[in-house]
Design a protein around this motif. Structure first.
Motif, PDB file in Angstrom:
ATOM      1  N   LEU A  52      -9.042   9.852 -12.529  1.00 22.06           N
ATOM      2  CA  LEU A  52      -7.752  10.131 -11.895  1.00 22.06           C
ATOM      3  C   LEU A  52      -7.086   8.839 -11.458  1.00 22.06           C
ATOM      4  O   LEU A  52      -7.750   7.834 -11.192  1.00 22.06           O
ATOM      5  N   THR A  53      -5.778   8.876 -11.378  1.00 24.18           N
ATOM      6  CA  THR A  53      -5.000   7.716 -10.946  1.00 24.18           C
ATOM      7  C   THR A  53      -4.774   7.791  -9.443  1.00 24.18           C
ATOM      8  O   THR A  53      -4.320   8.823  -8.937  1.00 24.18           O
ATOM      9  N   PRO A  54      -5.108   6.744  -8.707  1.00 26.41           N
ATOM     10  CA  PRO A  54      -4.884   6.772  -7.253  1.00 26.41           C
ATOM     11  C   PRO A  54      -3.419   7.010  -6.911  1.00 26.41           C
ATOM     12  O   PRO A  54      -2.512   6.523  -7.582  1.00 26.41           O
ATOM     13  N   SER A  55      -3.217   7.781  -5.851  1.00 25.10           N
ATOM     14  CA  SER A  55      -1.865   8.115  -5.424  1.00 25.10           C
ATOM     15  C   SER A  55      -1.157   6.900  -4.834  1.00 25.10           C
ATOM     16  O   SER A  55      -1.779   6.030  -4.211  1.00 25.10           O
ATOM     17  N   GLN A  56       0.155   6.867  -5.021  1.00 20.59           N
ATOM     18  CA  GLN A  56       0.956   5.800  -4.429  1.00 20.59           C
ATOM     19  C   GLN A  56       1.045   5.952  -2.922  1.00 20.59           C
ATOM     20  O   GLN A  56       1.301   4.971  -2.211  1.00 20.59           O
ATOM     21  N   GLN A  57       0.853   7.188  -2.418  1.00 19.97           N
ATOM     22  CA  GLN A  57       0.910   7.421  -0.973  1.00 19.97           C
ATOM     23  C   GLN A  57      -0.389   7.033  -0.270  1.00 19.97           C
ATOM     24  O   GLN A  57      -0.430   6.991   0.962  1.00 19.97           O
ATOM     25  N   ARG A  58      -1.434   6.782  -1.023  1.00 16.68           N
ATOM     26  CA  ARG A  58      -2.702   6.408  -0.397  1.00 16.68           C
ATOM     27  C   ARG A  58      -2.601   5.001   0.174  1.00 16.68           C
ATOM     28  O   ARG A  58      -1.903   4.139  -0.356  1.00 16.68           O
ATOM     29  N   HIS A  59      -3.334   4.756   1.267  1.00 12.30           N
ATOM     30  CA  HIS A  59      -3.263   3.465   1.951  1.00 12.30           C
ATOM     31  C   HIS A  59      -3.714   2.349   1.013  1.00 12.30           C
ATOM     32  O   HIS A  59      -4.657   2.498   0.227  1.00 12.30           O
ATOM     33  N   GLN A  60      -3.047   1.223   1.106  1.00 11.22           N
ATOM     34  CA  GLN A  60      -3.329   0.108   0.209  1.00 11.22           C
ATOM     35  C   GLN A  60      -4.694  -0.532   0.460  1.00 11.22           C
ATOM     36  O   GLN A  60      -5.216  -1.240  -0.416  1.00 11.22           O
ATOM     37  N   CYS A  61      -5.266  -0.306   1.623  1.00  5.37           N
ATOM     38  CA  CYS A  61      -6.571  -0.891   1.908  1.00  5.37           C
ATOM     39  C   CYS A  61      -7.714  -0.168   1.185  1.00  5.37           C
ATOM     40  O   CYS A  61      -8.828  -0.691   1.119  1.00  5.37           O
ATOM     41  N   ILE A  62      -7.447   1.020   0.651  1.00 10.46           N
ATOM     42  CA  ILE A  62      -8.461   1.716  -0.123  1.00 10.46           C
ATOM     43  C   ILE A  62      -8.475   1.109  -1.519  1.00 10.46           C
ATOM     44  O   ILE A  62      -7.450   1.064  -2.193  1.00 10.46           O
ATOM     45  N   PRO A  63      -9.610   0.607  -2.002  1.00 14.70           N
ATOM     46  CA  PRO A  63      -9.643  -0.066  -3.307  1.00 14.70           C
ATOM     47  C   PRO A  63      -9.364   0.897  -4.453  1.00 14.70           C
ATOM     48  O   PRO A  63      -9.596   2.108  -4.351  1.00 14.70           O
ATOM     49  N   THR A  64      -8.896   0.354  -5.549  1.00 21.19           N
ATOM     50  CA  THR A  64      -8.569   1.176  -6.711  1.00 21.19           C
ATOM     51  C   THR A  64      -9.811   1.758  -7.364  1.00 21.19           C
ATOM     52  O   THR A  64      -9.725   2.783  -8.055  1.00 21.19           O
ATOM     53  N   ASP A  65     -10.966   1.116  -7.183  1.00 22.74           N
ATOM     54  CA  ASP A  65     -12.197   1.687  -7.740  1.00 22.74           C
ATOM     55  C   ASP A  65     -12.832   2.712  -6.802  1.00 22.74           C
ATOM     56  O   ASP A  65     -13.910   3.236  -7.090  1.00 22.74           O
ATOM     57  N   ASN A  66     -12.198   2.997  -5.665  1.00 19.59           N
ATOM     58  CA  ASN A  66     -12.560   4.097  -4.759  1.00 19.59           C
ATOM     59  C   ASN A  66     -13.938   3.937  -4.124  1.00 19.59           C
ATOM     60  O   ASN A  66     -14.591   4.932  -3.800  1.00 19.59           O
ATOM     61  N   MET A  67     -14.370   2.718  -3.889  1.00 21.95           N
ATOM     62  CA  MET A  67     -15.687   2.524  -3.290  1.00 21.95           C
ATOM     63  C   MET A  67     -15.664   1.423  -2.247  1.00 21.95           C
ATOM     64  O   MET A  67     -14.943   0.432  -2.393  1.00 21.95           O
ATOM     65  N   TRP A  68     -16.484   1.646  -1.221  1.00 28.93           N
ATOM     66  CA  TRP A  68     -16.752   0.669  -0.172  1.00 28.93           C
ATOM     67  C   TRP A  68     -18.258   0.560   0.015  1.00 28.93           C
ATOM     68  O   TRP A  68     -18.978   1.556  -0.155  1.00 28.93           O
ATOM     69  N   SER A  69     -18.705  -0.602   0.394  1.00 33.66           N
ATOM     70  CA  SER A  69     -20.082  -0.741   0.844  1.00 33.66           C
ATOM     71  C   SER A  69     -20.162  -0.352   2.318  1.00 33.66           C
ATOM     72  O   SER A  69     -19.136  -0.255   3.011  1.00 33.66           O
ATOM     73  N   ASP A  70     -21.375  -0.127   2.812  1.00 31.68           N
ATOM     74  CA  ASP A  70     -21.524   0.208   4.229  1.00 31.68           C
ATOM     75  C   ASP A  70     -21.074  -0.943   5.120  1.00 31.68           C
ATOM     76  O   ASP A  70     -20.616  -0.729   6.244  1.00 31.68           O
ATOM     77  N   LYS A  71     -21.168  -2.166   4.608  1.00 32.77           N
ATOM     78  CA  LYS A  71     -20.712  -3.324   5.373  1.00 32.77           C
ATOM     79  C   LYS A  71     -19.206  -3.262   5.595  1.00 32.77           C
ATOM     80  O   LYS A  71     -18.715  -3.537   6.702  1.00 32.77           O
ATOM     81  N   GLU A  72     -18.463  -2.892   4.584  1.00 36.89           N
ATOM     82  CA  GLU A  72     -17.007  -2.774   4.719  1.00 36.89           C
ATOM     83  C   GLU A  72     -16.643  -1.635   5.659  1.00 36.89           C
ATOM     84  O   GLU A  72     -15.678  -1.728   6.423  1.00 36.89           O
ATOM     85  N   PHE A  73     -17.414  -0.557   5.613  1.00 36.42           N
ATOM     86  CA  PHE A  73     -17.133   0.553   6.508  1.00 36.42           C
ATOM     87  C   PHE A  73     -17.418   0.182   7.960  1.00 36.42           C
ATOM     88  O   PHE A  73     -16.670   0.564   8.867  1.00 36.42           O
ATOM     89  N   ARG A  74     -18.494  -0.571   8.196  1.00 36.01           N
ATOM     90  CA  ARG A  74     -18.779  -1.001   9.562  1.00 36.01           C
ATOM     91  C   ARG A  74     -17.679  -1.924  10.084  1.00 36.01           C
ATOM     92  O   ARG A  74     -17.336  -1.875  11.277  1.00 36.01           O
ATOM     93  N   ALA A  75     -17.123  -2.741   9.202  1.00 37.71           N
ATOM     94  CA  ALA A  75     -16.005  -3.590   9.615  1.00 37.71           C
ATOM     95  C   ALA A  75     -14.797  -2.741   9.985  1.00 37.71           C
ATOM     96  O   ALA A  75     -14.074  -3.054  10.941  1.00 37.71           O
ATOM     97  N   PHE A  76     -14.586  -1.647   9.257  1.00 42.46           N
ATOM     98  CA  PHE A  76     -13.484  -0.741   9.590  1.00 42.46           C
ATOM     99  C   PHE A  76     -13.722  -0.069  10.937  1.00 42.46           C
ATOM    100  O   PHE A  76     -12.788   0.083  11.740  1.00 42.46           O
ATOM    101  N   LEU A  77     -14.949   0.337  11.207  1.00 48.43           N
ATOM    102  CA  LEU A  77     -15.256   0.970  12.492  1.00 48.43           C
ATOM    103  C   LEU A  77     -15.055   0.000  13.653  1.00 48.43           C
ATOM    104  O   LEU A  77     -14.646   0.409  14.746  1.00 48.43           O
TER     105      LEU A  77
END
Length: 652
Positions: free
Chosen positions: A458-483
């Motif tokens: 699927l193609t990522p939506s244009q309304q989705r936040h730009q900080c979400i990567p196009t490959d749709n994945m984060w490591s737990d390290k990136e998620f902890r940084a978000f928290l």
């Protein structure tokens, strides 16, 4: 450059092996241009020292029981085992044979071009040719380590006790949606934990009793959803701040201005009565109720209630909220919260997710919010009903979101033994995002299913936040940084990780008695979790043979690491208990349970038949007092004397 030819015997062996592999290839047309004898003549020859070293290496691996076989594309496993001195015995499937033939053909073409070049410098031997040669040398030796991507490709009953394999038998007891749903209901026999605190409610629609239980649960959830709706609407009117559901309803109201205003008094009264009856069942007040007692609401009344519920909650019909009504709803919700751990994640729309019982990668999964829609899915296929393949599970309507987008967590864990149950938890994981922002306006899979096998198409939506990567994945390290940006970083270690560990342990405890406890067997699993708004993890499912494909930079790094660390736990720690286990952490090791050996002795108890009938004592009158000692015999009533039965003699 001086070239040394192979001995006649070795050259003949290699030609016969290659010829046999190509003759077994199912795609003979694709390999017709590959002439074994000609290509072997054109391949660069190995010098005697390399041949001698390869043979010595293979002989040493045979003596040390270091022969392995891998089915599937696992380059990390192959490289890690070879680095430990293991030699591979080729385990080709049909597709792999075709790939091997084409690889040999391409290598022959490349070598032919090199031979025709003007560069006469001596080149080092091809490492892959050395591995192929050693694989040929051990082709008839016993394999001591099997790594496959298919559970049934290896029959563990035929394995020697020293042979390793990466799959347990009967893992479907918790790696299928039906198995996990059934086993977790028996958790109270193994632990005091409540499965409703970490596993969303789940039912098999093909089983008649569970179908009835689901319908009752759906109706009760609709009643609770109506009470929540009234309370949240009142909060919006009072200016206490909008919620996710009010944002959804604001758009619905604009489309339903012509709908008549509904009187909430009657349907709210019914909802309160249903909740009260549910609370009384927890206090066992329903024990004295007769089985002939009619239900509180008839089928027609339930149909009328659900229609009104759909109009109010789903359709945004105009309603009049009274203060007394809000007070009663708040009080009931407080009481329900004490006995319903899933009250917060239920939301108000009563959405359920329907899953095929034994499929993976999100295939066949649907979301629905109406009862008739859910039942229609399985009613249309009698085969599925008879086989009880469909499960329906409560959907988390209020998940924790990252920039307004839904995600789930893929967490690995490793089981190295079932008796004693030994579980290793991987310290790293990754997040999988959906391609569309989270919304309850639609139940499309692009919004609500986070499986990479679905979202990657699927193609990522244009309304989705730009900080979400196009490959749709984060490591737990990136998620902890978000928290940490929201001041919640510490909750990863205090809430998320402990919750995932407990859920994994409880899921395996309920399956332990059903599993094969063969030694020298291990298995790597992938558990999928969702997080509630409070970051509490909810177990969705457990997957056997989780994908190790490097589909994104995140998985390329983590999947390689988890495979390498798996071998550290399984192989290195077997030789040295202090060996490095990478990011695997031992979270549970049960005390060993001794299993009595069956020696084939038939236990038998024999006795003697009573020749004469013994007179029974007369029944005592209720007016007379019973003797102090049970079974006492007095001389005044000789008729009450009872002859003692002859002693029973047992034979072992």
């Amino acid at each position: 450059m001086e070239t040394t030819a192979l001995s006649a015997q070795e050259g003949q062996e290699r030609r016969q092996a290659a010829k046999g592999a190509c003759l077994r290839c199912p795609d003979s047309a694709a390999c017709s241009q590959f002439k074994v004898s000609r290509s072997l003549d054109r391949l660069p020859l190995l010098d005697p020292d390399s041949l001698r070293a390869a043979r010595e290496f293979a002989d040493k691996a045979v003596k040390m029981h270091k022969i392995f076989a891998v089915q599937g594309r696992y380059p990390v496993i192959r490289a890690a085992l070879r680095a430990r001195g293991w030699v591979e015995q080729c385990m080709h499937s049909s597709k792999q044979k075709v790939h091997q033939c084409h690889r040999n053909k391409n290598r022959a073409d490349s070598n032919r071009a090199e031979d025709n070049s003007s560069d006469d410098a001596e080149k080092p031997p091809d490492p892959q040719r050395l591995h192929d040669l050693m694989s040929h040398l051990v082709r008839n030796k016993m394999v001591y380590f099997y790594w496959t991507n298919r559970r049934h490709s290896i029959n563990s009953n035929n394995l020697h006790k020293d042979q390793f394999t990466n799959h347990f038998e009967k893992a479907g007891t918790f790696t299928t949606k039906v198995g996990l749903c059934m086993n977790l209901r028996n958790l109270h026999w193994f632990d005091s934990a409540n499965p409703d605190t970490f596993f969303p409610r789940c039912y098999r629609l093909g089983a008649q009793d569970e179908r009835i239980a689901f319908i009752e649960d759906y109706r009760r959830t609709a009643c609770v959803g109506l009470l929540k709706y009234i309370v949240e609407m009142d909060r919006g009117v009072q200016g206490e701040g909008p919620t996710l559901n009010l944002c959804f309803l604001s758009g619905q109201r604009k489309q339903n201005k012509r709908q008549p205003r509904l009187d909430l008094s009657q349907i709210t009264s019914s909802a309160l009565q249903v909740c009260q009856e549910f609370l009384e069942s927890f206090e066992h007040h329903d024990i004295d109720m007769s089985s002939e007692t009619p239900p509180m609401l008839s089928q027609a009344e339930w149909a009328e209630f659900l229609d009104s519920y759909y109009l109010v909650v789903h359709g945004g019909a105009e309603i009049e909220i009274r203060d007394r009504l809000v007070t009663c709803c708040k009080a009931m919700l407080q009481r329900m919260k004490a006995v319903s751990p899933q009250l917060e994640i239920d939301g108000i729309h009563n959405i359920w997710i329907i899953k095929p019982g034994a499929k993976s990668r999100g295939r066949g999964i649907k979301c629905a919010r109406r009862l008739d829609q859910i039942l229609r899915v399985v009613d249309g296929d009698p085969t599925l009903i008879n086989e009880r393949k469909w499960v329906v599970q409560k959907y988390l309507e209020r998940p924790f979101l990252v920039h307004g987008t839904k995600f789930d967590v893929r967490q690995w864990f490793l089981v190295t033994d079932w008796n004693p149950l030994t579980i290793w938890f991987y310290k790293k994981c990754y997040l999988r995002f959906s391609t569309q922002p989270y919304s309850l306006d639609t139940l499309d899979s692009s919004v609500h299913l986070c499986n990479n096998s679905i979202q990657k198409h699927l193609t990522p939506s244009q309304q989705r936040h730009q900080c979400i990567p196009t490959d749709n994945m984060w490591s737990d390290k990136e998620f902890r940084a978000f928290l940490s940006t929201g001041g919640r970083k510490s909750q990863w270690e205090t809430v998320v990780v402990p919750g995932m560990k407990k859920a994994v342990i409880h899921a395996l405890q309920t399956s332990q008695d059903l599993m094969d406890s063969r030694k020298n067997t291990f298995e790597l699993y992938g558990a999928d979790f969702m997080l509630g708004r409070d970051l509490h993890p909810w177990l969705i499912e457990i997957n056997a043979s989780p994908t190790m494909a490097p589909s994104t930079p995140v998985t390329a790094r983590l999947c390689a690491a988890v495979q390498e660390d798996t071998l550290r736990v399984v192989l290195d720690r077997r030789l040295d208990r202090t060996a490095n286990t990478g990011d695997f952490e031992l979270i549970y090791k049960q005390a060993a349970v001794d299993i009595p050996q069956y020696v084939g002795v038939n236990l038998l108890v024999e006795g003697f038949a009573i020749k004469g009938a013994s007179p029974l004592p007369p029944l005592r009158s209720s007016k007379r007092s019973a003797p102090k000692h049970r079974g006492a015999i007095t001389e005044k009533n000789p008729a009450e004397k009872v002859k003692l039965l002859p002693k029973m003699r047992a034979r072992e």
